[in-house]
Design a protein around this motif. Structure first.
Motif, short mmCIF file in Angstrom:
data_model
loop_
_atom_site.label_atom_id
_atom_site.label_comp_id
_atom_site.label_asym_id
_atom_site.label_seq_id
_atom_site.Cartn_x
_atom_site.Cartn_y
_atom_site.Cartn_z
N GLU A 155 0.83 -1.21 0.00
CA GLU A 155 0.00 0.00 0.00
C GLU A 155 0.86 1.26 0.00
N LEU A 156 1.96 1.25 0.76
CA LEU A 156 2.82 2.42 0.84
C LEU A 156 3.45 2.74 -0.51
N HIS A 157 3.92 1.72 -1.21
CA HIS A 157 4.66 1.94 -2.46
C HIS A 157 3.84 1.69 -3.71
N GLY A 158 2.66 1.09 -3.56
CA GLY A 158 1.74 0.97 -4.68
C GLY A 158 2.02 -0.15 -5.66
N THR A 159 3.01 -1.00 -5.37
CA THR A 159 3.35 -2.10 -6.27
C THR A 159 3.67 -3.33 -5.45
N HIS A 160 3.01 -4.44 -5.74
CA HIS A 160 3.34 -5.68 -5.05
C HIS A 160 4.75 -6.11 -5.44
N GLY A 161 5.57 -6.38 -4.45
CA GLY A 161 6.96 -6.75 -4.69
C GLY A 161 7.95 -5.66 -4.33
N VAL A 162 7.46 -4.43 -4.11
CA VAL A 162 8.33 -3.35 -3.65
C VAL A 162 8.36 -3.37 -2.12
N PHE A 163 9.55 -3.26 -1.54
CA PHE A 163 9.67 -3.37 -0.08
C PHE A 163 10.89 -2.60 0.38
N GLU A 164 10.98 -2.41 1.69
CA GLU A 164 12.12 -1.75 2.29
C GLU A 164 12.95 -2.76 3.07
N THR A 165 14.26 -2.70 2.90
CA THR A 165 15.14 -3.59 3.64
C THR A 165 15.39 -3.04 5.05
N SER A 166 15.91 -3.89 5.91
CA SER A 166 16.14 -3.47 7.29
C SER A 166 17.20 -2.39 7.41
N ASP A 167 18.07 -2.25 6.38
CA ASP A 167 19.12 -1.22 6.46
C ASP A 167 18.80 -0.01 5.60
N GLY A 168 17.57 0.09 5.07
CA GLY A 168 17.14 1.36 4.49
C GLY A 168 17.01 1.46 2.99
N ALA A 169 17.22 0.38 2.26
CA ALA A 169 17.03 0.43 0.80
C ALA A 169 15.58 0.13 0.44
N VAL A 170 15.12 0.70 -0.67
CA VAL A 170 13.82 0.33 -1.24
C VAL A 170 14.11 -0.50 -2.48
N CYS A 171 13.62 -1.73 -2.50
CA CYS A 171 13.94 -2.67 -3.57
C CYS A 171 12.65 -3.22 -4.18
N ARG A 172 12.83 -3.93 -5.29
CA ARG A 172 11.69 -4.54 -5.97
C ARG A 172 12.05 -5.92 -6.46
N HIS A 173 11.15 -6.88 -6.20
CA HIS A 173 11.22 -8.19 -6.81
C HIS A 173 10.12 -8.27 -7.88
N HIS A 174 10.31 -9.12 -8.88
CA HIS A 174 9.50 -9.05 -10.10
C HIS A 174 8.90 -10.40 -10.47
N THR A 175 7.83 -10.35 -11.23
CA THR A 175 7.38 -11.56 -11.90
C THR A 175 8.23 -11.76 -13.16
N GLU A 176 8.34 -13.00 -13.58
CA GLU A 176 9.05 -13.27 -14.82
C GLU A 176 8.37 -12.58 -15.99
N GLU A 177 7.03 -12.50 -15.93
CA GLU A 177 6.27 -11.86 -17.01
C GLU A 177 6.59 -10.38 -17.12
N TRP A 178 6.76 -9.71 -15.97
CA TRP A 178 7.09 -8.28 -16.00
C TRP A 178 8.47 -8.06 -16.61
N LEU A 179 9.43 -8.84 -16.18
CA LEU A 179 10.77 -8.69 -16.74
C LEU A 179 10.77 -8.96 -18.24
N SER A 180 10.03 -9.97 -18.66
CA SER A 180 9.94 -10.26 -20.10
C SER A 180 9.31 -9.10 -20.85
N SER A 181 8.30 -8.47 -20.25
CA SER A 181 7.64 -7.35 -20.92
C SER A 181 8.57 -6.16 -21.09
N LEU A 182 9.48 -5.94 -20.12
CA LEU A 182 10.44 -4.85 -20.24
C LEU A 182 11.37 -5.06 -21.43
#
Length: 216
Positions: A155-182
């Motif tokens: 909800e905070l970042h608006g995309t499933h797979g986006v998250f914050e790490t314990s040391d302060g980075a904002v990262c994203r994990h992806h579906t294979e379909e999304w990466l293929s579409s890029l």
């Protein structure tokens, strides 16, 4: 790119300590001439550039948004050209001037989908017709720890797979379909699943793609 999609302060703060692990797949590199112009976009501290140099590539360069990472890269490989990206994703390279672009664990550091598309578009601009793009990145994970943080930050970042790490980075994990579409504007050459250690030491499932820019 927004501040969230470069996070320079974070990467500078961890530049001396982080270790990256995405592997080069040797069979994909064997057909590439060792005089090829190779660009590592999001090179970090130059680990992948160093691995390519050890395999005989000599026309190597790297770019990153983090001055701290670039300083570490220059210390590791002083003969290689490493540049700080002043206005990412824009590259100070002519059109169609690069034979191979390596993009390892970069999309995970660019949470916004639109920013990811612009990055891939800029990479495509500098690739020569017939040039290769080698992408390695992380997929959505199915373990409880990751599933919980995907849900917590969705909800905070608006995309499933986006998250914050314990040391302060904002990262994203992806579906294979999304990466293929890029990568849909490129010709598929190969793909493979891998298991890698994340920068914080957790085992994760990743995906590698090798694609080619069309000749015409």
């Amino acid at each position: 790119m927004s501040e969230l999609d470069s996070q320079t302060a974070y990467w500078d703060s961890v530049a001396a300590t982080k270790t990256f692990t995405h592997p080069l797949h040797q069979p994909w590199l064997e057909p590439v001439g060792r005089d090829a112009a190779v660009l590592d976009y999001g090179c970090g501290y130059g680990r992948t550039v160093d691995a390519l140099a050890r395999q005989g590539f000599h026309d190597l360069s790297g770019v990153d948004t983090s001055p701290g990472m670039i300083a570490r890269a220059r210390a590791l490989r002083p003969a290689v050209r490493f540049d700080v990206l002043a206005a990412p994703p824009a590259l100070d390279r002519p059109d169609a001037s690069v034979d191979l672009v390596v993009l390892f664990a970069v999309l995970t550091c660019v949470p916004d989908g639109g920013a990811q598309r612009r990055l891939i578009g800029e990479v495509g601009r500098v690739l020569r017709p017939g040039g290769l793009l080698y992408v390695s990145d992380l997929l959505l994970q199915d373990d409880a720890r990751n599933q919980e943080r995907y849900a917590r930050f969705a909800e905070l970042h608006g995309t499933h797979g986006v998250f914050e790490t314990s040391d302060g980075a904002v990262c994203r994990h992806h579906t294979e379909e999304w990466l293929s579409s890029l990568l849909a504007a490129f010709e598929a050459v190969g793909s493979r699943r891998i298991t890698v250690a994340t920068m914080n030491g957790h085992a994760a499932t990743g995906m590698q793609f090798l694609v080619r820019k069309a000749l015409g």
